[in-house]
Scaffold this motif. Sequence first.
Motif, PDB file in Angstrom:
ATOM      1  N   GLY A  64       0.796  -1.224   0.000  1.00 11.18           N
ATOM      2  CA  GLY A  64       0.000   0.000   0.000  1.00 11.18           C
ATOM      3  C   GLY A  64       0.824   1.268   0.000  1.00 11.18           C
ATOM      4  O   GLY A  64       0.494   2.235  -0.694  1.00 11.18           O
ATOM      5  N   THR A 402      -4.102   5.005  -3.130  1.00 11.63           N
ATOM      6  CA  THR A 402      -3.255   5.010  -1.940  1.00 11.63           C
ATOM      7  C   THR A 402      -4.097   4.908  -0.680  1.00 11.63           C
ATOM      8  O   THR A 402      -3.780   4.141   0.235  1.00 11.63           O
ATOM      9  CB  THR A 402      -2.389   6.276  -1.904  1.00 11.63           C
ATOM     10  N   VAL A 405      -5.501   1.160  -0.483  1.00 11.59           N
ATOM     11  CA  VAL A 405      -4.607   0.068  -0.111  1.00 11.59           C
ATOM     12  C   VAL A 405      -3.939   0.323   1.236  1.00 11.59           C
ATOM     13  O   VAL A 405      -3.839  -0.577   2.073  1.00 11.59           O
ATOM     14  CB  VAL A 405      -3.553  -0.160  -1.213  1.00 11.59           C
TER      15      VAL A 405
END
Length: 511
Positions: A64, A402, A405
């Motif tokens: 992530g 972003t 995750v």
Amino acid sequence: MTPVTQLQGARNKRLILAAVCLSALVLPLSFTGGAVATPAIGRDLGGSPVALTWITNAFMLSFGSLLMAAGALADVYGRKRLFTFGMLLFTGASIAQSLAPSVFWLDVLRGVQGVAGAAALASGSASLAQEFEGHARTRAYSVLGTTFGIGLAFGPLVAGALIEAFNWRAIFVFTALIGVIAMVFGLPRMRESRNPDAMGLDWPGTISFSTMLALFTFGVIQAPESGWGSPLVVGLLSASALLLAAFVMIEMRVKHPMLDLTLFGFPRFIGVQMLPIGTCFCYIVLVVMLPLRFIGVEGLSEIDAGLLLLALSAPMLVVPMLAASMTRFVSAGILSGIGFLIAASGLHALSLYNIGEPKSALVMAMVLIGIGTGLPWGLMDGLSVSVVPKARAGMAAGIFNTVRVAGEGIALAVVAAVLTSLLQTDLTNAVAGSVDAALIAETAHRVTTGDRGHAINTVAGLTKERLVDGYASAFQYLLHILTLITLVSAAVVLGLLSKGLTVTEAQQVAT
């Protein structure tokens, strides 16, 4: 161009799409497979509760936090080159995990695998934009998204079948095999491509962001064992807060930021970020926590746990596509809000289920959660770029991915810590202060990681039945918390996304 050349070109594009989809398929398989395998790994290799927790979190954290950085590197150094690097590293890490001698090395390799996954997915996804145009590109990305959903839906079942037929190491051999197939079919046909206008990587932003996530996750995972007020945990969480402040300052001042924080000036953009956060807490955390409960606490086999989880994940194969078609009649914001309300009702129904009762009520509750989550799941990618100016759609998509995750990793760490703390409180009341608090904390942590076998031997006098009852009570409280978060998500989404664009917003988005 001759017909033969055209046919060959079309065939190559399909094989490239298949290769990228296979690389996307192994990511949810790695994510869910690690969760299903954790109890078996604990029985085989031992390991502390914190180390067992990192089996899932190490992968999610590195994946992530580096996804956007990988996209930027692909633009600069070449999509094919980074895809090759990512898939080779992913395959190598998978093979090494199948040979891991301890949980420590497994955790390290899971972190490496997350880095490789970020490189492969970011570069592979970007390469599809190079190979396909117009409606064909839309179909290609739709297939990619469906593949990811298939991995989430059937990952626990595949992992359970592999463990039952062989052992937990077979999961990583299987993902390595898929990686090899993806490279064999994709790499010879991929064209190298770069972004000639790429500005490079925002190293200060990337380092501060990744370190902040790592310290925060480590602090939250360590808290149940060391105590929320311990110097170690307080130091880790304080350092992560300082790094967050530093990251914001860096992104506001750097010429080409990793994340353009000014997009948060659009209220509807803020509403869109609530979609992945909400789905993390009503769906993603259950994909990890429920296998640990079914296998490690209730004593189901891995294959039975995988079959049960189909009730949660199978709706995700159908509902997102239905949601997209329903937007002709109802706005995406309203559909997403309704989805969260349905998911909240499913979470509440799940909280009413008691261990040992007929599984029909459990299955119905999970189906409700899957249906509810499927509505925003199928709409949020499109919403992420439709609420900002067109010229900034790429950055908006990057921020959204972003948040999605990285949020999954944070949500997993927080939910696991909350469940452990709730169980620790319950067990403390049960032994009435006659046992060392550190032993109780270790017991609670082991149970929540699915390691009930070792947990029973930690505190004298705690029977299996008492541990299971305490876990069931703690899990019920956790579901109440998740229900509340999901309801808040519904309120925010309906408040910020249910109405049409104002005239001013419409003008901004169009420019």
